[in-house]
Design a protein around this motif. Structure first.
Motif, PDB file in Angstrom:
ATOM      1  N   VAL A 589      52.452   3.276 -47.283  1.00  0.00           N
ATOM      2  CA  VAL A 589      51.002   3.180 -47.096  1.00  0.00           C
ATOM      3  C   VAL A 589      50.606   1.741 -46.759  1.00  0.00           C
ATOM      4  N   ILE A 590      51.213   0.764 -47.430  1.00  0.00           N
ATOM      5  CA  ILE A 590      50.897  -0.642 -47.156  1.00  0.00           C
ATOM      6  C   ILE A 590      51.385  -1.044 -45.773  1.00  0.00           C
ATOM      7  N   PHE A 591      52.555  -0.540 -45.362  1.00  0.00           N
ATOM      8  CA  PHE A 591      53.066  -0.854 -44.031  1.00  0.00           C
ATOM      9  C   PHE A 591      52.096  -0.359 -42.965  1.00  0.00           C
ATOM     10  N   PHE A 592      51.694   0.897 -43.068  1.00  0.00           N
ATOM     11  CA  PHE A 592      50.743   1.425 -42.085  1.00  0.00           C
ATOM     12  C   PHE A 592      49.385   0.750 -42.220  1.00  0.00           C
ATOM     13  N   GLY A 593      49.004   0.386 -43.442  1.00  0.00           N
ATOM     14  CA  GLY A 593      47.755  -0.328 -43.622  1.00  0.00           C
ATOM     15  C   GLY A 593      47.746  -1.649 -42.888  1.00  0.00           C
ATOM     16  N   SER A 594      48.888  -2.348 -42.865  1.00  0.00           N
ATOM     17  CA  SER A 594      48.987  -3.612 -42.134  1.00  0.00           C
ATOM     18  C   SER A 594      48.843  -3.393 -40.636  1.00  0.00           C
ATOM     19  N   LEU A 595      49.487  -2.355 -40.113  1.00  0.00           N
ATOM     20  CA  LEU A 595      49.366  -2.058 -38.684  1.00  0.00           C
ATOM     21  C   LEU A 595      47.945  -1.627 -38.327  1.00  0.00           C
ATOM     22  N   ILE A 596      47.310  -0.860 -39.210  1.00  0.00           N
ATOM     23  CA  ILE A 596      45.929  -0.445 -38.965  1.00  0.00           C
ATOM     24  C   ILE A 596      44.997  -1.651 -38.999  1.00  0.00           C
ATOM     25  N   ALA A 597      45.241  -2.595 -39.932  1.00  0.00           N
ATOM     26  CA  ALA A 597      44.423  -3.809 -39.982  1.00  0.00           C
ATOM     27  C   ALA A 597      44.544  -4.594 -38.678  1.00  0.00           C
ATOM     28  N   ASN A 678      49.715   2.005 -15.502  1.00  0.00           N
ATOM     29  CA  ASN A 678      49.918   0.571 -15.736  1.00  0.00           C
ATOM     30  C   ASN A 678      49.236   0.079 -17.020  1.00  0.00           C
ATOM     31  N   ILE A 679      49.128   0.962 -17.992  1.00  0.00           N
ATOM     32  CA  ILE A 679      48.645   0.583 -19.331  1.00  0.00           C
ATOM     33  C   ILE A 679      49.874   0.538 -20.233  1.00  0.00           C
ATOM     34  N   LYS A 680      50.319  -0.677 -20.536  1.00  0.00           N
ATOM     35  CA  LYS A 680      51.604  -0.857 -21.212  1.00  0.00           C
ATOM     36  C   LYS A 680      51.423  -1.592 -22.543  1.00  0.00           C
ATOM     37  N   LEU A 681      52.520  -1.643 -23.277  1.00  0.00           N
ATOM     38  CA  LEU A 681      52.532  -2.359 -24.547  1.00  0.00           C
ATOM     39  C   LEU A 681      52.078  -3.799 -24.391  1.00  0.00           C
ATOM     40  N   SER A 682      52.433  -4.425 -23.279  1.00  0.00           N
ATOM     41  CA  SER A 682      52.173  -5.842 -23.075  1.00  0.00           C
ATOM     42  C   SER A 682      50.911  -6.127 -22.269  1.00  0.00           C
ATOM     43  N   THR A 683      50.082  -5.095 -22.013  1.00  0.00           N
ATOM     44  CA  THR A 683      48.922  -5.310 -21.148  1.00  0.00           C
ATOM     45  C   THR A 683      47.903  -6.246 -21.777  1.00  0.00           C
ATOM     46  N   PHE A 686      44.750  -5.001 -27.260  1.00  0.00           N
ATOM     47  CA  PHE A 686      44.451  -3.625 -27.671  1.00  0.00           C
ATOM     48  C   PHE A 686      45.661  -2.727 -27.471  1.00  0.00           C
ATOM     49  N   THR A 687      46.262  -2.784 -26.312  1.00  0.00           N
ATOM     50  CA  THR A 687      47.417  -1.913 -26.061  1.00  0.00           C
ATOM     51  C   THR A 687      48.591  -2.285 -26.961  1.00  0.00           C
ATOM     52  N   SER A 688      48.738  -3.576 -27.263  1.00  0.00           N
ATOM     53  CA  SER A 688      49.804  -3.984 -28.187  1.00  0.00           C
ATOM     54  C   SER A 688      49.623  -3.303 -29.533  1.00  0.00           C
ATOM     55  N   ALA A 689      48.386  -3.349 -30.056  1.00  0.00           N
ATOM     56  CA  ALA A 689      48.121  -2.752 -31.363  1.00  0.00           C
ATOM     57  C   ALA A 689      48.206  -1.235 -31.306  1.00  0.00           C
ATOM     58  N   PHE A 690      47.694  -0.639 -30.221  1.00  0.00           N
ATOM     59  CA  PHE A 690      47.690   0.823 -30.093  1.00  0.00           C
ATOM     60  C   PHE A 690      49.108   1.379 -30.037  1.00  0.00           C
ATOM     61  N   PHE A 691      49.925   0.866 -29.139  1.00  0.00           N
ATOM     62  CA  PHE A 691      51.278   1.400 -28.981  1.00  0.00           C
ATOM     63  C   PHE A 691      52.130   1.138 -30.225  1.00  0.00           C
ATOM     64  N   THR A 692      51.926  -0.001 -30.870  1.00  0.00           N
ATOM     65  CA  THR A 692      52.717  -0.302 -32.066  1.00  0.00           C
ATOM     66  C   THR A 692      52.357   0.647 -33.197  1.00  0.00           C
ATOM     67  N   LEU A 693      51.063   0.838 -33.452  1.00  0.00           N
ATOM     68  CA  LEU A 693      50.626   1.716 -34.540  1.00  0.00           C
ATOM     69  C   LEU A 693      51.048   3.157 -34.298  1.00  0.00           C
ATOM     70  N   THR A 694      50.709   3.714 -33.143  1.00  0.00           N
ATOM     71  CA  THR A 694      51.043   5.115 -32.868  1.00  0.00           C
ATOM     72  C   THR A 694      52.547   5.304 -32.674  1.00  0.00           C
ATOM     73  N   GLY A 695      53.204   4.280 -32.135  1.00  0.00           N
ATOM     74  CA  GLY A 695      54.651   4.380 -31.943  1.00  0.00           C
ATOM     75  C   GLY A 695      55.402   4.436 -33.254  1.00  0.00           C
ATOM     76  N   PHE A 696      54.994   3.619 -34.235  1.00  0.00           N
ATOM     77  CA  PHE A 696      55.674   3.669 -35.533  1.00  0.00           C
ATOM     78  C   PHE A 696      55.378   4.981 -36.254  1.00  0.00           C
TER      79      PHE A 696
END
Length: 756
Positions: A589-597, A678-683, A686-696
């Motif tokens: 829960v704390i791990f996902f909480g950090s990504l959500i933050a 062309n919406i990528k992890l590195s765009t 926002f995309t960095s946070a989105f792909f990381t959170l949903t990807g994990f």
């Protein structure tokens, strides 16, 4: 007649190999505890060498003994080694060895997992030091502040090894915390209620919860840093919309509870040593335990006092300053409890007791200087000065290490069956105490004089050179004390005076078995008198022996028995494996909480390019319904299994897996469509946070599917049933429900918020 023992002949080569293999493959908690301690001692020597190299560099002004880069490397390795690979493993070693003995258990709840945690620690430490072979020492500090750890400021792979080494060790530490909690809940001797646990065990439990809820924040931040360095994300790159202060928030959410992860077990050791050598029960035992819980709870509300100089705003400074002052209250309560225990006692100044008394003095001084940092104007003046270095070492070395040495001299007879030399021990004590204070007390003066921390050299200002030279002499004195201590331990193991089973006439259950204990710990379960916190003392002095745990059914009033049953019903009802899974889930829960933050941080930042409006909410909602429906099918499947209807269970389990696969197909196609646009992890951020959170989250779904498929295979082969393996099935079910619940939160924040 004096009896002399002949030195045994050297073991044949084959026997030595067998004994070595026995240590490598062991799952005995005592051997694992010793392995932890030996490994911590080896890293302590490495960290000590690094400290001496820094002190030599700083012994005179304008010195060129180390280059600035080499000094930064020694500084980083020293801090990282001492915190992550010395103090924490040393205390985990004590907990591993003595916690099962203190609660009358045969071993930890998960012996194989316990062995794995040690090898993860060792491998993580070797990863950290492996990079030295490539002449690329990590040099960003043990706190690794971004963006200094980002490309292009750090181009070499030294930071990567720092991250990987700590990640590996952290996984083992979290697993250890789970093991501690489950062991205390499930493996106590019959008749030992939760209230009877020794203070050391209580502090170990609080420490385990701190690990579970603090360490995942560091793990999440380190993963984001790796993504920044190698996958092009922007989490901590201010020039591209990232936020370097996010690293500080995530790091110090871990970093300040980490102080108490290192200090609370030390409190537990002192709470065992002082009563024994004062020949008095611990004064205010319940208050000592309660204050430990208060410290653990409050430690999560003070992290930003490390960030007062960042400019977090007056309201935040006021709140965190007040919280930092408040946490000193339960800490101070413990000090008065220990002093009250000693007051009027028949004190025996053994080496262990001397280190315990020194701990009280040094830690109190470090705590007082810590309270000063809660006052914002003082913090602004003293932050990043040598005053901070002095304070930190008074808390961690004068506190934790001195307490660990008290524990070493106290418990060494139990581990080895022999006594350490008290004569040499007192020499070690005085050298250590004198060297410590000569080294670290003058740092407060230097800090007030304006000397900054983390500097490789300094100009020839009045008194700076003299004070630094004195500090180097003090560090050398501590080095001599450390070498003498190691020699004393080796001699104690080889030829120390036989100790007997209980040389200190101590009270807790570890002293009820032989020294050293046999592999099974206790031939028979030790007696635990009702409501006793000193079982050996009470057994020896009770007027009615029938009140031991073996006979408490006759001795205990019916009301008390009913109360005991009500307090242990959860423990009896919940299997070991399920408790372990629940503890893991709570940490996740704390791990996902950090990504959500992190996602929330960047969702509100105005950035160019794609944002929340780029997401297809309706399409994702359809696939999300499949995932949530899978929880319903799994609940129904479990009910059919309880009725021994395996055919229905198998069919519904297959449906659950199919629904999970449908969700993953939806997530993969969503990612593919976005990448095609062309919406990528590195765009952008926002995309960095989105792909990381949903990807994990997707990775967790894949793990859950793997567990469900394994369960299906075992069911089809007849190797799993509700009667034989209810805990395994229930654990997998809980994990899958957790994955689904997390997606409810993520879908609401990431997708549904856009519609609302």
């Amino acid at each position: 007649m004096a009896i002399t023992a002949e030195r045994p002949h050297a073991l044949p080569e084959s026997h030595r190999a067998e004994r070595l293999l026995e240590w490598v493959t062991t799952t005995d908690h005592k051997k694992i505890g010793i392995l932890y301690m030996i490994t911590a001692l080896a890293f302590f020597l490495a960290g000590g060498v690094e400290a001496m190299l820094m002190r030599i560099q700083l012994s005179v002004p304008n010195n060129h003994f180390l280059s600035p880069a080499a000094y930064n490397g020694m500084f980083t390795l020293h801090g990282t080694t001492m915190i992550f690979f010395v103090v924490v493993p040393l205390l985990i070693g004590f907990i591993n060895y003595f916690l099962p003995l203190m609660i009358g258990a045969r071993d930890m709840a998960f012996p194989r997992l316990n062995a794995l945690t040690y090898w993860l620690l060792l491998f993580g430490g070797l990863l950290l030091y492996f990079i030295i072979a490539n002449d690329s020492v990590p040099d960003a500090g043990w706190f690794a502040y971004a963006p200094l750890t980002e490309v292009p400021y750090t181009l070499r792979n030294n930071v990567d090894y720092w991250v990987l080494g700590l990640l590996v060790a952290s996984f083992g530490t979290i697993a250890t915390a789970i093991n501690i909690i489950v062991t205390v809940i499930k493996e106590r001797a019959p008749g030992m209620s939760i209230r009877q646990l020794p203070v050391f065990v209580w502090m170990a439990v609080v420490t385990a919860f701190l690990i579970l809820y603090a360490l995942p924040s560091l793990t999440a931040s380190q993963i984001m840093l790796l993504f920044d360095r190698h996958l092009g994300t922007k989490f901590f790159v201010p020039s591209q919309g990232g936020d370097a202060v996010l690293w500080q928030n995530l790091f110090w959410w871990f970093g300040h509870p980490e102080v108490y992860i290192m200090v609370l077990p030390a409190f537990g050791i002192i709470s065992e040593v002082i009563p024994v050598f004062s020949r008095k029960p611990l004064f205010g035992r319940v208050v000592v335990i309660a204050s430990g819980f208060a410290i653990g709870f409050l430690s999560f509300g003070v992290w930003a006092h490390h960030m007062f100089a960042v400019g977090i705003g007056f309201p935040a400074e006021l709140a965190f300053g007040a919280a930092s002052m408040t946490i000193a209250v339960p800490t101070g309560i413990k000090i008065f409890n220990w002093l009250a225990t000693m007051w009027g006692g028949r004190i025996r100044l053994t080496t262990s007791m001397l280190f315990a008394v020194a701990f009280i003095c040094e830690f109190t001084f470090g705590g007082i200087t810590g309270v000063q940092f809660s006052i914002v104007p003082i913090d602004w003046q003293l932050t990043d000065s040598y005053y901070v270095v002095g304070h930190l070492h008074y808390v961690l070395f004068g506190g934790t290490i001195f307490a660990a040495l008290a524990g070493l001299y106290y418990w060494f007879p139990k581990m080895s069956g022999r006594l350490l030399s008290e004569r040499i021990g007192k020499v070690v004590f005085w050298l250590m105490v004198i060297g410590f204070n000569v080294t670290f007390f003058p740092m407060h003066i230097l800090g007030l004089m304006g000397m900054a921390r983390r500097v490789a050299t300094y100009p020839n200002l009045p008194w700076w050179g003299t004070i630094n030279f004195v500090e180097t002499l003090g560090a050398a004195t501590m080095g001599i004390a450390s070498l003498l201590l190691i020699w004393s331990i080796i001699e104690g193991v080889r030829s120390g005076k036989p100790a007997g089973d209980n040389p200190w006439n101590a009270w807790t259950l570890e002293w009820a078995t032989t020294s050293p204990p046999p592999p099974y710990n206790f031939a028979t379960l030790p007696p635990v008198p009702i409501r006793s916190s000193r079982p050996l003392w009470d057994v020896a002095h009770q007027a009615q022996p029938q009140t031991t745990s073996a006979q408490q059914g006759q001795a205990e009033p019916s009301a008390l028995r009913a109360a005991r049953r009500s307090t242990t019903s959860f423990e009896e009802r919940t299997p070991v494996a399920v408790l372990g899974m629940l503890a893991l889930i709570s940490s996740e829960v704390i791990f996902f909480g950090s990504l959500i933050a992190a996602y929330l941080e960047f969702r509100f930042r105005s950035t160019s390019g794609p944002g929340p409006a780029s997401l297809d909410v309706g399409r994702t909602a359809l696939f999300s319904i499949a995932l949530w429906a899978s929880s319903i099918t799994l609940i129904v499947a479990e009910r059919f299994l309880r009725r021994d209807n395996r055919r229905a269970f198998t069919a519904l389990l297959c449906a659950t897996i199919a629904l999970g696969v449908i969700f993953m197909y939806g997530q993969i196609t969503e990612f593919s469509t976005m990448y095609a646009d062309n919406i990528k992890l590195s765009t952008n951020v926002f995309t960095s946070a989105f792909f990381t959170l949903t990807g994990f989250h997707g990775a967790h779904v894949v793990v859950g599917l793997g567990l469900l498929i394994l369960l299906l295979g075992l069911t089809l082969t007849g190797r799993v049933s509700h009667e034989r393996h209810p805990a395994a099935i229930q654990s997998i079910v809980y994990y899958w429900h957790f994955v689904d619940i997390v997606w409810v939160v993520i879908f609401t924040i990431v997708y549904l918020w856009n519609v609302l």
